[in-house]
Write a protein that holds these residues in place. Structure first.
Motif, PDB file in Angstrom:
ATOM      1  N   ASN A  52      76.262 -12.709  21.993  1.00 36.62           N
ATOM      2  CA  ASN A  52      76.852 -11.506  21.870  1.00 36.62           C
ATOM      3  C   ASN A  52      77.998 -11.850  20.357  1.00 36.62           C
ATOM      4  O   ASN A  52      78.281 -11.203  20.028  1.00 36.62           O
ATOM      5  CB  ASN A  52      76.913 -11.042  23.035  1.00 36.62           C
ATOM      6  N   LYS A  63      70.918  -4.539  16.882  1.00 39.32           N
ATOM      7  CA  LYS A  63      70.264  -5.065  18.406  1.00 39.32           C
ATOM      8  C   LYS A  63      70.310  -3.460  19.360  1.00 39.32           C
ATOM      9  O   LYS A  63      69.641  -3.320  20.129  1.00 39.32           O
ATOM     10  CB  LYS A  63      71.138  -5.657  18.364  1.00 39.32           C
ATOM     11  N   ASN A  80      68.395  -8.334  30.532  1.00 37.48           N
ATOM     12  CA  ASN A  80      69.584  -9.035  31.625  1.00 37.48           C
ATOM     13  C   ASN A  80      69.895  -7.766  32.306  1.00 37.48           C
ATOM     14  O   ASN A  80      71.191  -7.330  32.884  1.00 37.48           O
ATOM     15  CB  ASN A  80      71.137  -7.882  29.776  1.00 37.48           C
ATOM     16  N   ARG A  85      71.884 -12.411  35.073  1.00 35.45           N
ATOM     17  CA  ARG A  85      72.258 -11.727  35.221  1.00 35.45           C
ATOM     18  C   ARG A  85      73.788 -11.855  35.361  1.00 35.45           C
ATOM     19  O   ARG A  85      75.166 -11.758  34.634  1.00 35.45           O
ATOM     20  CB  ARG A  85      71.930 -11.014  33.661  1.00 35.45           C
ATOM     21  N   GLN A  93      82.645 -11.394  29.959  1.00 37.00           N
ATOM     22  CA  GLN A  93      81.817 -10.394  29.552  1.00 37.00           C
ATOM     23  C   GLN A  93      81.937 -10.310  28.227  1.00 37.00           C
ATOM     24  O   GLN A  93      83.454 -10.755  27.956  1.00 37.00           O
ATOM     25  CB  GLN A  93      82.171  -8.664  30.700  1.00 37.00           C
ATOM     26  N   PRO A  95      80.591  -7.842  25.631  1.00 39.98           N
ATOM     27  CA  PRO A  95      79.705  -6.696  25.165  1.00 39.98           C
ATOM     28  C   PRO A  95      79.781  -6.581  23.734  1.00 39.98           C
ATOM     29  O   PRO A  95      80.577  -6.743  22.899  1.00 39.98           O
ATOM     30  CB  PRO A  95      80.575  -4.994  25.662  1.00 39.98           C
ATOM     31  N   GLU A 110      72.232   2.769  28.521  1.00 40.07           N
ATOM     32  CA  GLU A 110      72.155   0.948  29.583  1.00 40.07           C
ATOM     33  C   GLU A 110      70.196   1.627  28.563  1.00 40.07           C
ATOM     34  O   GLU A 110      70.035   0.744  28.533  1.00 40.07           O
ATOM     35  CB  GLU A 110      72.451   0.680  29.808  1.00 40.07           C
ATOM     36  N   GLN A 115      69.115  -1.269  27.633  1.00 42.53           N
ATOM     37  CA  GLN A 115      70.282  -2.766  27.542  1.00 42.53           C
ATOM     38  C   GLN A 115      70.579  -3.343  28.753  1.00 42.53           C
ATOM     39  O   GLN A 115      69.891  -2.689  29.709  1.00 42.53           O
ATOM     40  CB  GLN A 115      71.940  -2.546  26.912  1.00 42.53           C
ATOM     41  N   ASP A 119      75.856  -6.177  28.243  1.00 36.90           N
ATOM     42  CA  ASP A 119      76.086  -5.696  27.010  1.00 36.90           C
ATOM     43  C   ASP A 119      76.852  -4.938  26.362  1.00 36.90           C
ATOM     44  O   ASP A 119      77.013  -4.327  24.685  1.00 36.90           O
ATOM     45  CB  ASP A 119      74.381  -5.562  26.491  1.00 36.90           C
ATOM     46  N   SER A 147      83.272  -6.435  20.914  1.00 40.02           N
ATOM     47  CA  SER A 147      82.601  -5.339  20.842  1.00 40.02           C
ATOM     48  C   SER A 147      82.224  -5.202  18.912  1.00 40.02           C
ATOM     49  O   SER A 147      83.059  -5.167  18.800  1.00 40.02           O
ATOM     50  CB  SER A 147      82.834  -3.875  21.532  1.00 40.02           C
TER      51      SER A 147
END
Length: 245
Positions: A52, A63, A80, A85, A93, A95, A110, A115, A119, A147
Protein backbone atom coordinates in the motif's frame (compact mmCIF):
# COMPACT_ATOMS: atom_id res chain seq x y z
CA UNK A 1 -14.99 35.35 27.96
CA UNK A 2 -15.69 34.52 24.31
CA UNK A 3 -18.91 32.86 23.30
CA UNK A 4 -18.67 29.24 22.12
CA UNK A 5 -19.86 30.20 18.64
CA UNK A 6 -16.81 32.37 18.10
CA UNK A 7 -14.57 29.54 19.09
CA UNK A 8 -16.34 27.24 16.67
CA UNK A 9 -15.89 29.69 13.81
CA UNK A 10 -12.20 30.08 14.62
CA UNK A 11 -11.63 26.36 14.69
CA UNK A 12 -13.13 25.91 11.24
CA UNK A 13 -12.89 28.32 8.38
CA UNK A 14 -10.44 30.69 10.03
CA UNK A 15 -8.11 27.84 10.90
CA UNK A 16 -7.96 26.92 7.22
CA UNK A 17 -7.73 30.56 6.16
CA UNK A 18 -4.93 31.52 8.52
CA UNK A 19 -3.23 28.14 8.73
CA UNK A 20 -1.04 28.95 5.76
CA UNK A 21 0.68 31.71 7.70
CA UNK A 22 1.78 29.28 10.38
CA UNK A 23 2.53 26.34 8.15
CA UNK A 24 4.29 28.61 5.69
CA UNK A 25 7.09 29.07 8.19
CA UNK A 26 7.84 25.37 7.89
CA UNK A 27 7.59 25.00 11.65
CA UNK A 28 4.52 22.77 11.59
CA UNK A 29 5.96 20.45 8.99
CA UNK A 30 9.23 20.21 10.90
CA UNK A 31 7.49 19.42 14.18
CA UNK A 32 5.17 16.87 12.60
CA UNK A 33 7.95 15.33 10.59
CA UNK A 34 10.25 14.88 13.58
CA UNK A 35 7.68 13.83 16.15
CA UNK A 36 5.11 11.84 14.20
CA UNK A 37 6.90 10.10 11.37
CA UNK A 38 8.48 7.17 13.18
CA UNK A 39 10.04 4.04 11.75
CA UNK A 40 7.52 1.24 11.57
CA UNK A 41 9.32 -2.09 11.90
CA UNK A 42 6.05 -4.01 11.80
CA UNK A 43 5.05 -2.33 8.53
CA UNK A 44 8.47 -3.01 7.04
CA UNK A 45 7.99 -6.72 7.71
CA UNK A 46 4.40 -6.73 6.49
CA UNK A 47 4.16 -7.19 2.68
CA UNK A 48 0.51 -6.11 2.44
CA UNK A 49 1.10 -2.81 4.26
CA UNK A 50 4.34 -2.24 2.38
CA UNK A 51 2.49 -2.73 -0.90
CA UNK A 52 0.00 0.00 0.00
CA UNK A 53 2.82 2.39 0.78
CA UNK A 54 4.51 1.88 -2.58
CA UNK A 55 1.57 2.51 -4.91
CA UNK A 56 1.13 5.80 -6.76
CA UNK A 57 -1.84 8.18 -6.31
CA UNK A 58 -3.26 7.11 -9.68
CA UNK A 59 -2.94 3.44 -8.75
CA UNK A 60 -4.60 4.12 -5.40
CA UNK A 61 -7.53 5.85 -7.07
CA UNK A 62 -7.88 3.00 -9.56
CA UNK A 63 -7.84 0.47 -6.71
CA UNK A 64 -10.56 2.44 -4.94
CA UNK A 65 -12.79 2.66 -8.01
CA UNK A 66 -12.27 -1.01 -8.91
CA UNK A 67 -13.53 -1.89 -5.44
CA UNK A 68 -16.64 0.20 -6.01
CA UNK A 69 -17.20 -1.52 -9.35
CA UNK A 70 -17.12 -4.89 -7.59
CA UNK A 71 -19.63 -3.57 -5.05
CA UNK A 72 -22.00 -2.32 -7.75
CA UNK A 73 -21.78 -5.57 -9.71
CA UNK A 74 -22.26 -7.63 -6.52
CA UNK A 75 -18.87 -9.27 -6.96
CA UNK A 76 -17.38 -8.19 -3.67
CA UNK A 77 -14.16 -9.88 -2.61
CA UNK A 78 -14.32 -8.52 0.95
CA UNK A 79 -10.50 -8.34 1.10
CA UNK A 80 -8.44 -7.95 4.27
CA UNK A 81 -11.23 -8.90 6.64
CA UNK A 82 -9.73 -12.08 8.04
CA UNK A 83 -8.33 -12.80 11.49
CA UNK A 84 -4.85 -12.79 9.94
CA UNK A 85 -5.38 -9.28 8.59
CA UNK A 86 -6.58 -8.14 11.99
CA UNK A 87 -3.27 -9.26 13.47
CA UNK A 88 -1.26 -7.74 10.60
CA UNK A 89 -2.60 -4.24 11.19
CA UNK A 90 -2.89 -4.40 14.98
CA UNK A 91 0.37 -2.55 15.54
CA UNK A 92 0.78 -0.59 12.33
CA UNK A 93 -1.28 0.90 9.53
CA UNK A 94 -0.69 2.24 6.03
CA UNK A 95 -4.05 2.97 4.39
CA UNK A 96 -3.78 3.49 0.64
CA UNK A 97 -6.73 5.93 0.52
CA UNK A 98 -8.49 8.48 2.69
CA UNK A 99 -12.18 9.32 2.55
CA UNK A 100 -13.89 12.48 3.77
CA UNK A 101 -17.44 11.17 3.76
CA UNK A 102 -20.85 12.01 5.11
CA UNK A 103 -21.99 10.56 8.43
CA UNK A 104 -25.02 9.09 6.64
CA UNK A 105 -25.50 5.48 7.73
CA UNK A 106 -26.11 4.39 4.12
CA UNK A 107 -22.59 5.23 2.93
CA UNK A 108 -20.08 2.98 4.78
CA UNK A 109 -16.80 3.50 2.90
CA UNK A 110 -15.22 0.07 3.44
CA UNK A 111 -18.34 -1.64 2.03
CA UNK A 112 -18.92 0.82 -0.82
CA UNK A 113 -15.32 0.43 -2.00
CA UNK A 114 -15.00 -3.26 -1.09
CA UNK A 115 -12.01 -2.80 1.21
CA UNK A 116 -11.01 -4.13 4.59
CA UNK A 117 -9.08 -3.54 7.79
CA UNK A 118 -6.32 -0.97 7.44
CA UNK A 119 -7.12 -0.08 3.82
CA UNK A 120 -8.99 3.21 4.27
CA UNK A 121 -8.49 6.20 6.54
CA UNK A 122 -12.04 7.47 6.96
CA UNK A 123 -13.35 10.75 8.38
CA UNK A 124 -17.14 11.08 8.48
CA UNK A 125 -19.19 14.17 9.23
CA UNK A 126 -22.63 15.35 8.11
CA UNK A 127 -22.29 17.04 4.75
CA UNK A 128 -18.71 15.74 4.25
CA UNK A 129 -17.37 19.17 5.14
CA UNK A 130 -13.68 20.04 5.47
CA UNK A 131 -13.70 21.74 8.86
CA UNK A 132 -10.36 22.23 10.60
CA UNK A 133 -10.55 19.06 12.66
CA UNK A 134 -11.29 16.93 9.62
CA UNK A 135 -8.53 18.61 7.61
CA UNK A 136 -6.05 17.97 10.41
CA UNK A 137 -7.02 14.32 10.56
CA UNK A 138 -6.66 13.95 6.80
CA UNK A 139 -3.29 15.69 6.87
CA UNK A 140 -2.19 13.08 9.40
CA UNK A 141 -3.58 10.26 7.28
CA UNK A 142 -1.70 11.47 4.21
CA UNK A 143 1.58 12.80 5.59
CA UNK A 144 2.15 10.34 8.42
CA UNK A 145 0.25 7.20 7.42
CA UNK A 146 0.98 7.51 3.71
CA UNK A 147 -2.48 7.60 2.13
CA UNK A 148 -2.05 8.27 -1.60
CA UNK A 149 -5.51 9.44 -2.63
CA UNK A 150 -8.04 11.54 -0.71
CA UNK A 151 -11.65 11.48 -1.85
CA UNK A 152 -14.40 13.82 -0.69
CA UNK A 153 -17.45 11.60 -1.02
CA UNK A 154 -20.90 13.18 -1.24
CA UNK A 155 -24.06 11.20 -1.87
CA UNK A 156 -27.51 11.55 -3.37
CA UNK A 157 -30.33 12.93 -1.22
CA UNK A 158 -27.95 14.28 1.41
CA UNK A 159 -30.00 15.52 4.35
CA UNK A 160 -27.41 18.07 5.48
CA UNK A 161 -27.37 19.77 2.08
CA UNK A 162 -31.17 19.65 1.88
CA UNK A 163 -31.42 21.32 5.28
CA UNK A 164 -29.05 24.05 4.10
CA UNK A 165 -31.24 24.71 1.06
CA UNK A 166 -34.40 24.93 3.17
CA UNK A 167 -32.75 27.16 5.77
CA UNK A 168 -34.36 28.12 9.06
CA UNK A 169 -33.31 27.68 12.68
CA UNK A 170 -31.80 24.46 13.95
CA UNK A 171 -31.60 23.11 17.52
CA UNK A 172 -28.37 22.37 19.33
CA UNK A 173 -25.21 22.40 17.21
CA UNK A 174 -26.87 21.31 13.96
CA UNK A 175 -26.72 24.84 12.61
CA UNK A 176 -22.92 24.89 12.82
CA UNK A 177 -22.81 22.64 9.76
CA UNK A 178 -24.81 24.97 7.55
CA UNK A 179 -22.22 27.69 6.93
CA UNK A 180 -19.75 25.15 5.57
CA UNK A 181 -22.29 23.81 3.06
CA UNK A 182 -23.76 27.18 2.04
CA UNK A 183 -21.10 27.94 -0.58
CA UNK A 184 -21.99 24.85 -2.60
CA UNK A 185 -25.70 25.59 -2.30
CA UNK A 186 -25.24 29.14 -3.57
CA UNK A 187 -23.16 27.92 -6.51
CA UNK A 188 -25.85 25.42 -7.48
CA UNK A 189 -28.54 28.08 -7.36
CA UNK A 190 -26.64 30.03 -10.02
CA UNK A 191 -26.54 27.03 -12.36
CA UNK A 192 -29.22 25.91 -14.77
CA UNK A 193 -30.96 22.65 -13.98
CA UNK A 194 -34.05 21.29 -12.30
CA UNK A 195 -32.66 19.09 -9.50
CA UNK A 196 -31.19 21.78 -7.27
CA UNK A 197 -30.55 19.35 -4.41
CA UNK A 198 -28.33 17.01 -6.42
CA UNK A 199 -26.59 19.98 -8.03
CA UNK A 200 -25.93 21.47 -4.60
CA UNK A 201 -24.61 18.15 -3.27
CA UNK A 202 -22.10 17.94 -6.09
CA UNK A 203 -21.16 21.62 -5.83
CA UNK A 204 -20.57 21.12 -2.11
CA UNK A 205 -18.19 18.23 -2.82
CA UNK A 206 -16.20 20.38 -5.24
CA UNK A 207 -16.05 23.20 -2.69
CA UNK A 208 -14.72 20.87 0.01
CA UNK A 209 -12.05 19.62 -2.42
CA UNK A 210 -11.05 23.25 -2.93
CA UNK A 211 -10.74 23.75 0.82
CA UNK A 212 -8.55 20.68 1.17
CA UNK A 213 -6.32 21.95 -1.62
CA UNK A 214 -5.65 25.04 0.52
CA UNK A 215 -3.86 22.88 3.09
CA UNK A 216 -0.12 23.49 2.89
CA UNK A 217 0.56 19.97 4.18
CA UNK A 218 -1.62 18.31 1.54
CA UNK A 219 -0.47 20.72 -1.15
CA UNK A 220 3.14 19.81 -0.53
CA UNK A 221 2.33 16.12 -0.97
CA UNK A 222 0.46 16.88 -4.19
CA UNK A 223 3.44 18.84 -5.52
CA UNK A 224 5.64 15.82 -4.80
CA UNK A 225 3.22 13.51 -6.64
CA UNK A 226 2.56 11.65 -3.41
CA UNK A 227 -1.12 12.52 -3.14
CA UNK A 228 -4.19 13.18 -5.27
CA UNK A 229 -7.38 14.85 -4.00
CA UNK A 230 -10.62 14.06 -5.84
CA UNK A 231 -14.34 14.49 -5.40
CA UNK A 232 -16.84 11.66 -5.68
CA UNK A 233 -20.61 11.32 -5.79
CA UNK A 234 -22.31 8.18 -4.44
CA UNK A 235 -25.71 7.14 -5.78
CA UNK A 236 -27.76 5.60 -2.98
CA UNK A 237 -29.86 3.57 -5.40
CA UNK A 238 -27.15 2.06 -7.60
CA UNK A 239 -24.20 2.09 -5.22
CA UNK A 240 -22.02 3.64 -7.91
CA UNK A 241 -19.41 6.31 -7.20
CA UNK A 242 -18.86 8.87 -9.95
CA UNK A 243 -15.78 11.09 -9.97
CA UNK A 244 -16.54 14.82 -10.02
CA UNK A 245 -13.00 16.22 -10.13
Amino acid sequence: MQKPQKLINLSRRNAIKYGGGFLGTGLAATVLGSNLVKPEPVAAQNPIIAQNKDITPDQALRKLMEGNKRFVEQKRQTPNQTRERLVEVSESQAPFASILGCADSRVPAEIVFDQGLGDLFVCRIAGNIAIAEEVGSLEFGSMVLGSKVLMVLGHSRCGAVEATIKGGRFPGQIGTLIDDIQVGVERAQQQSGTNKLEMAIQANVIHQVELLNQSVVLGDLIDKNQLKIVGGYYDLETGEVTLLT
